[in-house]
Design an enzyme around this catalytic site. Sequence first.
Site, mmCIF file in Angstrom:
data_model
loop_
_atom_site.group_PDB
_atom_site.id
_atom_site.type_symbol
_atom_site.label_atom_id
_atom_site.label_comp_id
_atom_site.label_asym_id
_atom_site.label_seq_id
_atom_site.Cartn_x
_atom_site.Cartn_y
_atom_site.Cartn_z
ATOM 1 N N LYS A 155 0.850 -1.191 0.000
ATOM 2 C CA LYS A 155 0.000 0.000 0.000
ATOM 3 C C LYS A 155 0.886 1.242 0.000
ATOM 4 O O LYS A 155 1.166 1.823 1.044
ATOM 5 C CB LYS A 155 -0.918 -0.012 1.229
ATOM 6 C CG LYS A 155 -2.091 -0.960 1.053
ATOM 7 C CD LYS A 155 -3.027 -0.959 2.235
ATOM 8 C CE LYS A 155 -3.940 0.222 2.291
ATOM 9 N NZ LYS A 155 -5.066 0.164 1.349
HETATM 10 N N1 PMP Z 1 -6.615 -3.608 -3.105
HETATM 11 C C1 PMP Z 1 -6.266 -2.352 -2.827
HETATM 12 C C2 PMP Z 1 -5.534 -1.560 -3.862
HETATM 13 C C3 PMP Z 1 -6.581 -1.785 -1.586
HETATM 14 O O1 PMP Z 1 -6.257 -0.515 -1.315
HETATM 15 C C4 PMP Z 1 -7.278 -2.561 -0.632
HETATM 16 C C5 PMP Z 1 -7.643 -1.945 0.683
HETATM 17 N N2 PMP Z 1 -6.596 -2.036 1.608
HETATM 18 C C6 PMP Z 1 -7.584 -3.888 -0.949
HETATM 19 C C7 PMP Z 1 -7.256 -4.386 -2.192
HETATM 20 C C8 PMP Z 1 -8.182 -4.776 0.091
HETATM 21 O O2 PMP Z 1 -7.180 -5.069 1.032
HETATM 22 P P1 PMP Z 1 -7.491 -5.298 2.553
HETATM 23 O O3 PMP Z 1 -8.461 -6.418 2.618
HETATM 24 O O4 PMP Z 1 -6.209 -5.671 3.181
HETATM 25 O O5 PMP Z 1 -8.058 -4.046 3.082
#
Ligand code: PMP
Length: 304
Positions: A155
């Site tokens: 991220k």
């Molecule tokens: N893809 C992206 C690009 C994201 O920003 C997120 C949100 N964090 C997700 C997928 C889902 O990830 P997570 O379940 O860890 O929040």
Amino acid sequence: MTAAEFAYLDGQIIPWNDAKMHVFAPVAKYGIGVFEGIRGYWNEEAQQLYLFRVAEHLDRYAFSQRAMRFDDGPSRDELGEALVKLCRANEFRTNVHIRMMAFIDGFGDLGATGPVGTAITALPRQTPRRLVQGTSAQISSWLRMPDNSMPARIKCNANYHNARLAMMQAQLDGYDIAFFLNSRGKLAEAFGMCVFIIRNGQLITPSGTNDILESITRQSVIELAREYLGAATVERDVDRTELILAEEVFCCGTGAEIMPVISVDRIIVGGGQPGAITQRLMEIYGTIVTGKNNAHASWRTPVF
Ligand code: PMP
């Protein structure tokens, strides 16, 4: 005017309006930051706020910094405590969304690796109802950036410019959300969410080598589907037409939780309503994150 009194900046809990950084900092000039979004769920009966899967978020936060060559920042214990302290200081008695960011501060240039600043904010946030009832998705003409252009499984702030373009295009075209294909033409993920489809009763999701973020909710869904529905998930390449053939399509992510998709490029998916398996997973996920179901206690960090 915000709904939170305090923010956290570099070791201190401070009034929200005092949480500032310099315009010449590399994070402002180039967007050099990495972040996590973490949800907290208020359990009225237990009078407790539970933060969901803090350990996994801190793992990914550390990995994101390593991948972007940041100097070492605060320790894992310090960060974990800061999340709890901030929620306590704000006296939240409602669901919240926490955003923690490691950023390059100081007056360095593009190659700066420090000093590493830490900013944490938390604001009340519920799940938007429209998204629970089912969303319309557009397959974007923007491709998800490949992992050998920008590290897709972390991220990093800058990654979100790719998502922003797709999201804005989808919304201008009258859709709720955008789906990304990757540079091989296979389904990657949605804007800020991972995607599952159900075909012939089988849960399927793009594998980790499809330029997806290594999503914590995706992993939780895989585990909960196995435990509660006896359903294994197949992780493989997914073609765009499979989105239309599927009986059910849903997205998942920390912010969006589990979000049914009821049309893709205006073609109705399933019955045009949230599917039975999707709804079952939404229920199970809801009882786990709030601690109404005691299982997976290690996934919940109590604040009070
Ligand atoms: N893809 C992206 C690009 C994201 O920003 C997120 C949100 N964090 C997700 C997928 C889902 O990830 P997570 O379940 O860890 O929040």
